[in-house]
Design a protein around this motif. Sequence first.
Motif, PDB file in Angstrom:
ATOM      1  N   VAL A  35      -2.080  -2.781   4.677  1.00  0.00           N
ATOM      2  CA  VAL A  35      -1.613  -2.087   3.468  1.00  0.00           C
ATOM      3  C   VAL A  35      -2.187  -0.698   3.304  1.00  0.00           C
ATOM      4  O   VAL A  35      -1.605   0.161   2.674  1.00  0.00           O
ATOM      5  N   ASP A  36      -3.327  -0.491   3.957  1.00  0.00           N
ATOM      6  CA  ASP A  36      -3.881   0.884   3.861  1.00  0.00           C
ATOM      7  C   ASP A  36      -3.035   1.895   4.622  1.00  0.00           C
ATOM      8  O   ASP A  36      -3.053   3.086   4.328  1.00  0.00           O
ATOM      9  N   LEU A  63       4.044   6.723  -0.139  1.00  0.00           N
ATOM     10  CA  LEU A  63       4.367   7.169  -1.494  1.00  0.00           C
ATOM     11  C   LEU A  63       3.212   7.892  -2.169  1.00  0.00           C
ATOM     12  O   LEU A  63       3.235   8.080  -3.379  1.00  0.00           O
ATOM     13  N   HIS A  64       2.225   8.333  -1.356  1.00  0.00           N
ATOM     14  CA  HIS A  64       1.119   8.993  -2.057  1.00  0.00           C
ATOM     15  C   HIS A  64       1.544  10.342  -2.588  1.00  0.00           C
ATOM     16  O   HIS A  64       2.478  10.962  -2.096  1.00  0.00           O
ATOM     17  N   GLY A  65       0.792  10.819  -3.605  1.00  0.00           N
ATOM     18  CA  GLY A  65       1.204  12.050  -4.301  1.00  0.00           C
ATOM     19  C   GLY A  65       0.934  13.302  -3.491  1.00  0.00           C
ATOM     20  O   GLY A  65       0.174  13.299  -2.543  1.00  0.00           O
ATOM     21  N   MET A 113      -6.975  -9.610  -3.419  1.00  0.00           N
ATOM     22  CA  MET A 113      -6.016  -8.490  -3.400  1.00  0.00           C
ATOM     23  C   MET A 113      -6.695  -7.165  -3.085  1.00  0.00           C
ATOM     24  O   MET A 113      -6.176  -6.330  -2.350  1.00  0.00           O
ATOM     25  N   ALA A 114      -7.898  -6.982  -3.640  1.00  0.00           N
ATOM     26  CA  ALA A 114      -8.551  -5.679  -3.508  1.00  0.00           C
ATOM     27  C   ALA A 114      -9.199  -5.510  -2.154  1.00  0.00           C
ATOM     28  O   ALA A 114      -9.367  -4.392  -1.692  1.00  0.00           O
ATOM     29  N   ALA A 171       0.145   1.779   4.591  1.00  0.00           N
ATOM     30  CA  ALA A 171       1.393   1.984   3.837  1.00  0.00           C
ATOM     31  C   ALA A 171       1.155   2.934   2.657  1.00  0.00           C
ATOM     32  O   ALA A 171       1.150   2.546   1.495  1.00  0.00           O
ATOM     33  N   ASP A 172       0.917   4.213   3.021  1.00  0.00           N
ATOM     34  CA  ASP A 172       0.671   5.195   1.928  1.00  0.00           C
ATOM     35  C   ASP A 172       1.739   6.283   1.904  1.00  0.00           C
ATOM     36  O   ASP A 172       1.483   7.423   1.583  1.00  0.00           O
ATOM     37  N   ARG A 223      -6.945  -6.229   3.878  1.00  0.00           N
ATOM     38  CA  ARG A 223      -6.081  -5.143   4.332  1.00  0.00           C
ATOM     39  C   ARG A 223      -4.777  -5.703   4.853  1.00  0.00           C
ATOM     40  O   ARG A 223      -3.798  -4.977   4.948  1.00  0.00           O
ATOM     41  N   VAL A 265      -3.059 -10.169   0.833  1.00  0.00           N
ATOM     42  CA  VAL A 265      -2.817  -9.643  -0.527  1.00  0.00           C
ATOM     43  C   VAL A 265      -1.885 -10.575  -1.274  1.00  0.00           C
ATOM     44  O   VAL A 265      -2.117 -10.922  -2.437  1.00  0.00           O
ATOM     45  N   VAL A 293      -8.026 -11.626  -7.541  1.00  0.00           N
ATOM     46  CA  VAL A 293      -8.108 -10.149  -7.638  1.00  0.00           C
ATOM     47  C   VAL A 293      -8.957  -9.595  -6.511  1.00  0.00           C
ATOM     48  O   VAL A 293      -8.585  -8.608  -5.863  1.00  0.00           O
ATOM     49  N   PHE A 350      -8.769 -16.560 -10.920  1.00  0.00           N
ATOM     50  CA  PHE A 350      -8.234 -15.198 -11.162  1.00  0.00           C
ATOM     51  C   PHE A 350      -9.069 -14.144 -10.460  1.00  0.00           C
ATOM     52  O   PHE A 350      -8.555 -13.287  -9.740  1.00  0.00           O
TER      53      PHE A 350
END
Lengths: 101, 818
Positions: free
Chosen positions: A93-94, A99-101, A22-23, A96-97, A26, A31, A19, A15
Motif C-alpha cells: 500500500v505504500d 493520488l498524493h497531492g 491497518m496502520a 499506491a501513492d 504494508r 490491511v 487499527v 478494535f
Amino acid sequence: MPELNFCILIGAVLFVSGVVCMATKRNAIGVLMGVELVLNAANLNFVAFARYTALGLDGQILSLFVIVLAAAEAAVALAIALNFYNNHLTIDVDRADDLHG
Amino acid sequence: MEPDQLKNWLSLLLTIAWLLPLGGFALEIFAGFWSTRLKKTAAYIAVGCIGAGFVCSLTALCSWGMHTGYWAEHDYLTKFFQETPLGGDHAPADGHAADGHHGSEHDAHHDEHSAHGAEHGAHGHEHDESKYPTVFAGRYYQLAEFGSLQLEIGYYIDSLTLVMFTMVTLIATCIHVFAIGYMSDELTEDYVDHFVHVGEGHLHRPGRFYRFFAFLSLFSFSMLGLVIAGNVFMVFIFWELVGICSYLLIGFYTERKSASTAANKAFIVNRVGDFGFLIGLMILWTSFGTFAFSEPSAEKAAENPGLFQMLRDDHGQMTVEIADDGSHQVVLTGPEGTHKTIPYYLLVAAGIGIFCGCVGKSAQFPLQTWLPDAMEGPTPVSALVHSATMVAAGVYLVGRFYPMFTPEVLVTIAYIGAITLFMAATIAVVATDIKRVLAYSTISQLGYMMLSLGVGGWVAGLLHLITHAFFKSLMFLCSGSVIHGCHHEQEMPKMGGLRKKMPITAYTMLIGVIAITGLAIPGTYFGFQFAMSGYHSKDAIVATSLAYWGLNDQHVLLFILPLAGAGITAFYMFRLWFYTFAGEPRDQHIHDHAHESPAVMWVPLVILSFFAIFCAYDGEQGPLWGLLVHSEPAGMDHGFDPAAPGQIAVPGHHHVHEKMSGDATVHDVAGRYALAVAIAGAILAYLFYGARLLNPADVRRQVAGLHEFLVEKWRFDELYDAMFVKPVHVISGWIAALDRVVIDGFLHGTSKAAVDVSTWDRRFDEQVIDGLVNWVGDRTFRVGRSLRFVQTGRLRQYVMFIAGGLFGVLMLVYILTL
C-alpha cells in the motif's frame, strides 16, 4: 454489569488490534484483515449493548447489516487489490501513492 | 326673366368667365410637353380663355341691365340723342373709330355701346322698388361647417361685381394679346439672359413662353375668384392665390437675383398685411359667427343673416349703445331677429385688421415698398399687377367690405391713403426708371382710391379704380412697348425723341398721361365735355374730400394732400412723357435702334386708350357712375351724421353738390382747384423737360438733401432694414451665441461629465471589485496549494491520522465533560 464491561473490553481490544493492523501492515490483504477486525469489534459492541440494555433487537439487526456490508466491502477491496497487482505487480500500500497531492 | 332665372343665368355666365382661365392654366402648364416651346399654342389658349371670359362677363353685364330694367330706367341712349344736339353726329363717329381700331373684335364694340353710348341721369336712382334685388348671392359648394359658421365657395353678384368682371377680363385680354408680342423672345430653346452672368458669359436656358401664359391665366382666375367671392373667407383664399401668382410672375426671371429678391419681398410684405387680415377674420368669426357678406333673400336672411345685415339696418345705420360701464357697444341683429352686443372697439379692430390686408395688397403706406420692386417681372405682368389685379384687390375689398367699417376706421383709411398718395408722388418725381415712375404713380393713385373710400366717396373711389385700371394698364403697356423697342433699356435719361420712331406708342401714352393727370377743358361745348376718364374720377375724389373737410374741419390734410398730389402727378407724368418721347435724343445709339412695336402690341394700346378716354364718360351723369351707384352700400347717398364715439361725419351725395360759394357747388370748386394745380404741374414739367428752358440739374443742386431723400424713397427700405432686418440679424446673432455658449456648453458639459463618471466607474470596477474578487480567488488558491502536501497518498498514514484524530476527539470530549 461485569458481562457488558467484559464484552466492551474485548471489543476495544479487537478494535485497537484492527487499527494497529491497518496502520502497520504494508500488505493490502493485511490491511483488509485489520478492517475486518475493526468491523467485528463494532459488531461485538452492537450485540453486547443489544443483549444487556433495553435496545431490543436493533443492535443484532444492525450487526447483520454490518456483516453483509463487510462482505461486500471485502469483495470490492479484493477486486481493487487484484487490479492493483495487475498494474503494479505488487500490493504494497505504500507504493499506491498515485493520488498524493 | 324672373329674378331666380336671372340669378342662375348671371352666376352661370360669371362662373364660366371665372373658371375658364383655370382650365386654360391647366392646359398651358402642360403645353410645353404636348406642344413645343417654339409654338404660341399656350398663348392662344390663354387669350381664348380670357377673351371668352370677357364675352361672358359682358353678356352678363348687358343682360343684367336689360332684365332688371336698368338700361330702360336710365335710358342713357335716348337721352344722349335728345339732350345732345350734336350727339347724333358724334356717336356714330366714335363708334366708327372704335370699329376701325378693334377690327373684328365684336365684343369690345358692343361694350362701347353700353359704356359711352349713354348719358345723363344716374341721379335719383330708384331701384329699390324693383322686384330684382340689388344683389344676387348663392353658393357653389360648402367646404366645411363649424357650428353656425359655414365656410363656402359662393358668389355675390351686384353691379360692382359685373363691372369689375368686365374690366378685369377686358384689360387682361389686352395684356395677354400684348404679351404674345412682348414675350416672343422666349420662344426659343436657348434663351440668353443678359442680366445673369455665369462664369465668363451669360445664362442660357430654355424659353418659358408657355409658363408665362399659364401663370397669367392663373392670375386672372384668382382675381376673378376674388371679385365673385360671396364671403370674406373665400376672398381670403383668392387673396392668397393672387399673392402667390404675383410671386410667381414677379420672380419670372428667377435666375436674376434682383427678381427673386423682389418676389420674396412682395410675398413677405404681403404676409405682414395678411396677418392683420387673419386677425380681422378671427374677430368676425367670434363676434359675428358668419363670413357671408349679406343674404339677399329675406327668409334666408332671417335665418342666417350676413355680416352687413347683422351690423346695419336697411338704411345703413348702426345701433350703438352705451353700456353700464360707459363703454360703447354695437348691437348686432342675429338670426330670427335676436340681438346681441359686441364692444365697439372690437368692430374697429376687425375693420383695421381687414384694412391691414388691403394695405399690404394695395401697397399703401407703410407696406408700399414691395410694389416698385415688383417691376422686376416682365412688363405685361407689371401692367396686370398694377391695374386690374393684385393692387386692385385691396381697393376692391375695402369697397366690398365697406359697411363693416366704422367712421373711425374710415378716417384711418383716409389718412393712410393721403399719406401714401403724397409720398409716392414725391418719389415718382425723381425716379428715372420709366417703369419705376409708373410704379410710384400706381401707389399714389391707389392712395387716392383709399382716401376716397375713407372720406365717404365710395363711388368715386371705385370709379377711380376702374378708370385707373384702364389708363395705368395702357401706360404700362406703352412703357413695355418702349422697353421692347429700345431693346430692354429702361432708364429715361437715355431716351428722348422717341415720338418720331414709335408714334403710336407715344400718342397712346400721351392719352394715358392726360387721363391720369386729369387735364380737361372745363365746361361743356357742343354737348360734350373735353375730359378723359381720369378727370371725372379724380374730380369726384377731390370733391368728396373737400366735402369731408367741410363736415369735419380738423381733417384739412385730407383735402390738401390730394390737391397737392394732383399737381405733383401732373408734373411727374408729363416729365415722363417729355423725357421719353419729346425733344432731341439723349442717347443716339438707342435712338437709332428704336422701332415701333408690331401690331400685336400696339392694337391693345389703341383699345385701352379708347377706354382710358371714354370709360367714365360724362362723369357723375354717366353710365359707369350710375352702375356703381346702383351697388352703393345703403345710406351712403345721405351720408352719416357725427356719431359716438368718434364724432366723425361722412358726407353723402348732396354734401358734394350743395352750394359753396356763389353759384358754384363743392364739386365745382374742388374741380377748379384740382384742374389749376394739374395745369400748373404740367406747365412746369413742360418748362423743365419739354422746352428745356429750366435745367433740372440746377434745382437738384439747390435741394440736394431733399433730392437724395426722395431718390432713396423716403428711406423706407433703410428704415425697415434698421427696424426689422438688422434687429432680426442682431437677435439671431444673440440666439446663435446663446446656442453656441449655453445650449452647446450644457450639452458638451453633460457629455464630458458622463465620460468622467464612466472613467471613475471603470477604475473602481477594475481596482476595487476586480481586486477583491481576485484577492479572494488568489487566497483560496494559495490555501489549497499549501494544503496539497497533506494529501500524501499513503494509506497507512491516513489510518494513523484517523486513529490519532479519533483519539484526539475522544480525549477532547473526555476533558470537556470532566
